[in-house]
Design a protein around this motif. Sequence first.
Motif, PDB file in Angstrom:
ATOM      1  N   GLY A  75      70.698   0.687  74.049  1.00 37.04           N
ATOM      2  CA  GLY A  75      71.686   0.421  75.091  1.00 37.04           C
ATOM      3  C   GLY A  75      72.509  -0.820  74.798  1.00 37.04           C
ATOM      4  O   GLY A  75      73.730  -0.828  74.985  1.00 37.04           O
ATOM      5  N   ILE A  76      71.849  -1.870  74.332  1.00 33.76           N
ATOM      6  CA  ILE A  76      72.569  -3.101  73.987  1.00 33.76           C
ATOM      7  C   ILE A  76      73.511  -2.851  72.816  1.00 33.76           C
ATOM      8  O   ILE A  76      74.677  -3.268  72.835  1.00 33.76           O
ATOM      9  N   TRP A  77      73.011  -2.157  71.790  1.00 34.65           N
ATOM     10  CA  TRP A  77      73.860  -1.862  70.631  1.00 34.65           C
ATOM     11  C   TRP A  77      75.063  -1.013  71.049  1.00 34.65           C
ATOM     12  O   TRP A  77      76.191  -1.284  70.647  1.00 34.65           O
ATOM     13  N   PHE A  78      74.829   0.005  71.864  1.00 31.69           N
ATOM     14  CA  PHE A  78      75.897   0.905  72.281  1.00 31.69           C
ATOM     15  C   PHE A  78      76.934   0.167  73.130  1.00 31.69           C
ATOM     16  O   PHE A  78      78.145   0.314  72.916  1.00 31.69           O
ATOM     17  N   SER A  79      76.483  -0.640  74.090  1.00 31.90           N
ATOM     18  CA  SER A  79      77.433  -1.372  74.932  1.00 31.90           C
ATOM     19  C   SER A  79      78.214  -2.398  74.106  1.00 31.90           C
ATOM     20  O   SER A  79      79.402  -2.613  74.343  1.00 31.90           O
ATOM     21  N   HIS A  80      77.556  -3.014  73.126  1.00 29.89           N
ATOM     22  CA  HIS A  80      78.247  -3.974  72.259  1.00 29.89           C
ATOM     23  C   HIS A  80      79.295  -3.273  71.406  1.00 29.89           C
ATOM     24  O   HIS A  80      80.391  -3.792  71.218  1.00 29.89           O
ATOM     25  N   SER A  81      78.965  -2.086  70.899  1.00 24.94           N
ATOM     26  CA  SER A  81      79.922  -1.372  70.045  1.00 24.94           C
ATOM     27  C   SER A  81      81.141  -0.921  70.841  1.00 24.94           C
ATOM     28  O   SER A  81      82.227  -0.757  70.282  1.00 24.94           O
ATOM     29  N   ILE A  82      80.979  -0.740  72.147  1.00 30.79           N
ATOM     30  CA  ILE A  82      82.120  -0.367  72.982  1.00 30.79           C
ATOM     31  C   ILE A  82      82.896  -1.611  73.413  1.00 30.79           C
ATOM     32  O   ILE A  82      84.133  -1.638  73.378  1.00 30.79           O
ATOM     33  N   SER A  83      82.191  -2.651  73.801  1.00 30.67           N
ATOM     34  CA  SER A  83      82.862  -3.818  74.381  1.00 30.67           C
ATOM     35  C   SER A  83      83.536  -4.709  73.344  1.00 30.67           C
ATOM     36  O   SER A  83      84.534  -5.365  73.654  1.00 30.67           O
ATOM     37  N   LYS A  84      83.053  -4.746  72.112  1.00 33.21           N
ATOM     38  CA  LYS A  84      83.627  -5.642  71.103  1.00 33.21           C
ATOM     39  C   LYS A  84      85.096  -5.315  70.808  1.00 33.21           C
ATOM     40  O   LYS A  84      85.945  -6.219  70.836  1.00 33.21           O
ATOM     41  N   PRO A  85      85.467  -4.056  70.535  1.00 28.64           N
ATOM     42  CA  PRO A  85      86.887  -3.775  70.302  1.00 28.64           C
ATOM     43  C   PRO A  85      87.751  -4.025  71.545  1.00 28.64           C
ATOM     44  O   PRO A  85      88.894  -4.481  71.431  1.00 28.64           O
ATOM     45  N   VAL A  86      87.212  -3.758  72.715  1.00 27.92           N
ATOM     46  CA  VAL A  86      87.966  -3.992  73.943  1.00 27.92           C
ATOM     47  C   VAL A  86      88.204  -5.490  74.118  1.00 27.92           C
ATOM     48  O   VAL A  86      89.291  -5.919  74.529  1.00 27.92           O
ATOM     49  N   LYS A  87      87.220  -6.320  73.795  1.00 29.07           N
ATOM     50  CA  LYS A  87      87.392  -7.780  73.887  1.00 29.07           C
ATOM     51  C   LYS A  87      88.438  -8.258  72.889  1.00 29.07           C
ATOM     52  O   LYS A  87      89.243  -9.148  73.194  1.00 29.07           O
ATOM     53  N   ARG A  88      88.445  -7.683  71.669  1.00 23.80           N
ATOM     54  CA  ARG A  88      89.469  -8.060  70.682  1.00 23.80           C
ATOM     55  C   ARG A  88      90.868  -7.703  71.202  1.00 23.80           C
ATOM     56  O   ARG A  88      91.805  -8.490  71.069  1.00 23.80           O
ATOM     57  N   LEU A  89      90.994  -6.532  71.792  1.00 23.54           N
ATOM     58  CA  LEU A  89      92.279  -6.113  72.345  1.00 23.54           C
ATOM     59  C   LEU A  89      92.693  -7.055  73.475  1.00 23.54           C
ATOM     60  O   LEU A  89      93.849  -7.474  73.569  1.00 23.54           O
ATOM     61  N   ARG A  90      91.746  -7.443  74.342  1.00 22.60           N
ATOM     62  CA  ARG A  90      92.034  -8.362  75.446  1.00 22.60           C
ATOM     63  C   ARG A  90      92.531  -9.705  74.906  1.00 22.60           C
ATOM     64  O   ARG A  90      93.496 -10.277  75.412  1.00 22.60           O
ATOM     65  N   ASP A  91      91.869 -10.203  73.837  1.00 19.10           N
ATOM     66  CA  ASP A  91      92.280 -11.483  73.256  1.00 19.10           C
ATOM     67  C   ASP A  91      93.696 -11.402  72.686  1.00 19.10           C
ATOM     68  O   ASP A  91      94.495 -12.329  72.846  1.00 19.10           O
ATOM     69  N   ARG A  92      94.037 -10.297  72.028  1.00 15.12           N
ATOM     70  CA  ARG A  92      95.381 -10.139  71.452  1.00 15.12           C
ATOM     71  C   ARG A  92      96.435 -10.056  72.564  1.00 15.12           C
ATOM     72  O   ARG A  92      97.495 -10.659  72.470  1.00 15.12           O
ATOM     73  N   VAL A  93      96.111  -9.297  73.618  1.00 17.06           N
ATOM     74  CA  VAL A  93      97.054  -9.192  74.737  1.00 17.06           C
ATOM     75  C   VAL A  93      97.207 -10.551  75.406  1.00 17.06           C
ATOM     76  O   VAL A  93      98.316 -10.931  75.813  1.00 17.06           O
ATOM     77  N   ASP A  94      96.159 -11.341  75.512  1.00 14.28           N
ATOM     78  CA  ASP A  94      96.232 -12.683  76.091  1.00 14.28           C
ATOM     79  C   ASP A  94      97.141 -13.572  75.249  1.00 14.28           C
ATOM     80  O   ASP A  94      97.961 -14.331  75.789  1.00 14.28           O
ATOM     81  N   GLN A  95      97.014 -13.485  73.915  1.00 11.36           N
ATOM     82  CA  GLN A  95      97.889 -14.271  73.036  1.00 11.36           C
ATOM     83  C   GLN A  95      99.345 -13.854  73.229  1.00 11.36           C
ATOM     84  O   GLN A  95     100.242 -14.690  73.270  1.00 11.36           O
ATOM     85  N   MET A  96      99.582 -12.558  73.347  1.00 11.48           N
ATOM     86  CA  MET A  96     100.957 -12.074  73.535  1.00 11.48           C
ATOM     87  C   MET A  96     101.515 -12.530  74.882  1.00 11.48           C
ATOM     88  O   MET A  96     102.702 -12.853  74.991  1.00 11.48           O
ATOM     89  N   SER A  97     100.649 -12.577  75.896  1.00  6.91           N
ATOM     90  CA  SER A  97     101.126 -12.997  77.217  1.00  6.91           C
ATOM     91  C   SER A  97     101.509 -14.467  77.235  1.00  6.91           C
ATOM     92  O   SER A  97     102.309 -14.887  78.067  1.00  6.91           O
ATOM     93  N   ARG A  98     100.980 -15.259  76.304  1.00 10.24           N
ATOM     94  CA  ARG A  98     101.339 -16.676  76.209  1.00 10.24           C
ATOM     95  C   ARG A  98     102.545 -16.888  75.303  1.00 10.24           C
ATOM     96  O   ARG A  98     102.926 -17.990  75.023  1.00 10.24           O
ATOM     97  N   GLY A  99     103.103 -15.791  74.820  1.00  9.73           N
ATOM     98  CA  GLY A  99     104.327 -15.904  74.033  1.00  9.73           C
ATOM     99  C   GLY A  99     104.127 -15.785  72.541  1.00  9.73           C
ATOM    100  O   GLY A  99     105.090 -15.824  71.783  1.00  9.73           O
TER     101      GLY A  99
END
Length: 123
Positions: A75-99
């Motif tokens: 369960g931990i491995w599966f949730s990590h494999s799903i959440s890691k790419p989503v967190k990377r996408l969130r970080d990129r969108v956050d950088q874009m929102s700051r210009g």
Amino acid sequence: MVLKQIDGTNLIVVAAVNIDTYFMPVHDQLETEAQKHIEQIDRKFDDTTHRLKRRLYLIAGVVDILILLVALGFGIWFSHSISKPVKRLRDRVDQMSRGDLTTDFIPRGSTETTPARYPPSTR
């Protein structure tokens, strides 16, 4: 009852024993000993059964814990494999929102972040 002819005569000697008086004490003693052994066997059987049940419960508990740990790890491995790419996408969108529009996002991992493949539009 026993019959025995006396040698050289026509006399027969008869000996009779009351079976109840002669054999019942032996029979009672044998029955008492047999009952003691049966009780001893029953006690040993119950003790052995109790020990085997305890071992079985212990083994079942250990197996349950191992299954739980494997399921938790999966369960931990599966949730990590799903959440890691989503967190990377969130970080990129956050950088874009700051210009910072120089950032680039290359999807990797699970399909939650990869773009959907739509058929080309026919305009």
